[in-house]
Design a protein around this motif. Structure first.
Motif, PDB file in Angstrom:
ATOM      1  N   SER A  89      86.431 -20.074 -42.227  1.00  0.00           N
ATOM      2  CA  SER A  89      85.176 -20.434 -41.568  1.00  0.00           C
ATOM      3  C   SER A  89      84.476 -21.551 -42.337  1.00  0.00           C
ATOM      4  O   SER A  89      83.899 -22.470 -41.741  1.00  0.00           O
ATOM      5  N   GLU A 132      92.551 -10.623 -40.463  1.00  0.00           N
ATOM      6  CA  GLU A 132      91.105 -10.465 -40.619  1.00  0.00           C
ATOM      7  C   GLU A 132      90.800 -10.160 -42.073  1.00  0.00           C
ATOM      8  O   GLU A 132      91.508  -9.417 -42.734  1.00  0.00           O
ATOM      9  N   THR A 172      89.977 -15.244 -42.721  1.00  0.00           N
ATOM     10  CA  THR A 172      88.993 -15.653 -41.723  1.00  0.00           C
ATOM     11  C   THR A 172      87.700 -16.127 -42.373  1.00  0.00           C
ATOM     12  O   THR A 172      87.078 -17.090 -41.899  1.00  0.00           O
ATOM     13  N   ARG A 173      87.282 -15.474 -43.468  1.00  0.00           N
ATOM     14  CA  ARG A 173      86.037 -15.873 -44.121  1.00  0.00           C
ATOM     15  C   ARG A 173      86.189 -17.219 -44.818  1.00  0.00           C
ATOM     16  O   ARG A 173      85.294 -18.066 -44.774  1.00  0.00           O
ATOM     17  N   ASN A 189      83.180 -17.842 -47.783  1.00  0.00           N
ATOM     18  CA  ASN A 189      82.815 -18.984 -46.945  1.00  0.00           C
ATOM     19  C   ASN A 189      82.513 -20.209 -47.805  1.00  0.00           C
ATOM     20  O   ASN A 189      82.967 -21.317 -47.513  1.00  0.00           O
ATOM     21  N   LEU A 248      97.351 -14.707 -41.402  1.00  0.00           N
ATOM     22  CA  LEU A 248      96.153 -15.088 -40.664  1.00  0.00           C
ATOM     23  C   LEU A 248      95.306 -13.868 -40.317  1.00  0.00           C
ATOM     24  O   LEU A 248      94.605 -13.845 -39.307  1.00  0.00           O
TER      25      LEU A 248
END
Length: 359
Positions: free
Chosen positions: A93, A85, A89-90, A316, A83
């Motif tokens: 999102s 960065e 995370t991208r 994303n 999990l």
């Protein structure tokens, strides 16, 4: 009419109690709360009264009972290695944006590349009646009775839709940029063997290098899971697998062997940030002495010093596309014509960490 306390906890007020409280039928309340098309025939004032009371009394529907009626739980399972960065995370999102729009809940499980968890977590999520699986950077070798969409996993598993990057195009962008700047002795920091993208990205690099006439010197290769002792990838670093140390240690190892390179192409941005630190400690300036290219274009890439030239994955959008396809497959289980692979296009983002070769 039963008295319903205004501070009732979620789950303490059921549909029957709410119906009696409002002196309406359970069917009317169910139509309003489920936003059914049939609810349009109910006066707006009544609909608003139902919504206001449900909010005030902390009414929560019985999702398990609803899933039995609808044959859906309105939830999906998301499996990822970690999990940290960056990539996760991208992508997440985009996933969260699509699932939220569809009013879908999600369970996220981190397997950390442990075989027992890769086997156990899908089973546990199936037991929780998820409607489908979204796999992030995780092999799609799972046997589950629901739709599966894999992002960055690669493969040809039956019934699995893969969202992948055009790795040849990515390599052409990065190596073409360095070549135009005059770099010919280029070092490479390869990805961990466990990550599915690693081999595909390297194949793209080999093909792009041949087209440019660049020699790939094995002595200028290092990899994220190299040079840190024995044990698993996470055990080697002693830290979270996606900290900048994954690039810092391999770069120190490479510098101990040779400095006969003018540029380095790193597997991802997190590794590139660590590599820049190691180069700086060795007295080498970026980009005056060594140019550095990353991969992903994570949020911090534009804000480190120097800012990082990188190959941007549309992370994303990959997350949004993956979630959208999964929801479409859940909604249309009878559809048999499925896209086996969806290829996404990379983009080169040129910043401060690359420059012309020293004269």
């Amino acid at each position: 009419m039963p008295k319903v306390p205004s501070d009732s906890k979620p789950g303490h007020v059921n549909l029957k109690m709410l119906a009696e409280h409002l002196q309406l039928s359970q069917t009317t309340i169910s139509l309003v709360l489920n936003n059914s098309p049939s609810a349009k025939s109910i006066p707006q004032e009544t609909r608003q009264r139902v919504l206001d009371a449900a909010e005030k009394l902390n009414y929560r529907p019985n999702y398990f009972a609803r899933s039995l009626r609808q044959s859906r739980s309105m939830s999906v399972g998301v499996l990822a290695p970690d999990l940290s960065e960056g990539y996760f995370t991208r992508v997440m999102s985009g996933v969260v944006e699509e699932l939220t729009l569809a009013r879908y809940f999600y369970f996220t499980a981190c397997h950390d590349w442990r075989p027992e968890l890769l086997e156990e977590y899908p089973r546990m999520l199936v037991e929780r009646a998820v409607d489908g699986f979204l796999l992030l950077n995780t092999p799609a070798e799972i046997d589950v009775p629901v739709p599966v969409v894999a992002i960055s996993a690669h493969g040809s598993e039956a019934g699995v839709t893969h969202i992948v990057l055009d790795h040849l195009k990515a390599a052409e962008l990065a190596l073409g940029h360095l070549y135009e700047l005059g770099h010919r002795r280029i070092a490479f920091m390869r990805g961990p063997k466990a990550i599915p993208d690693s081999d595909f990205r390297w194949e793209g690099i080999e093909q792009a290098a041949r087209a440019l006439g660049l020699e790939l010197d094995a002595s200028l290769e290092t990899r994220i899971d190299a040079g840190n002792g024995n044990g698993s990838w996470s055990e080697k670093t002693g830290h979270h697998p996606m900290s900048p140390e994954i690039g810092y240690l391999p770069m120190k190892q490479l510098l101990a062997r040779t400095r006969a390179f003018t540029a380095v192409f790193c597997f991802n941005d997190i590794a590139a940030i660590g590599a820049i630190r190691a180069l700086s400690e060795a007295g080498l300036r970026v980009p005056a002495d060594v140019s550095v290219v990353g991969f992903d274009d994570i949020q911090s890439a534009a804000f480190c010093t120097p800012s990082l030239t990188t190959v941007r994955q549309p992370l994303n959008e990959m997350g949004k596309r993956g979630a959208r396809i999964l929801l479409e497959r859940i909604a249309n289980p009878e559809k048999t014509e499925l896209a086996a692979e969806v290829v996404m296009e990379p983009e080169l983002v040129v910043r401060e960490s690359t420059g012309p070769i020293k004269a």
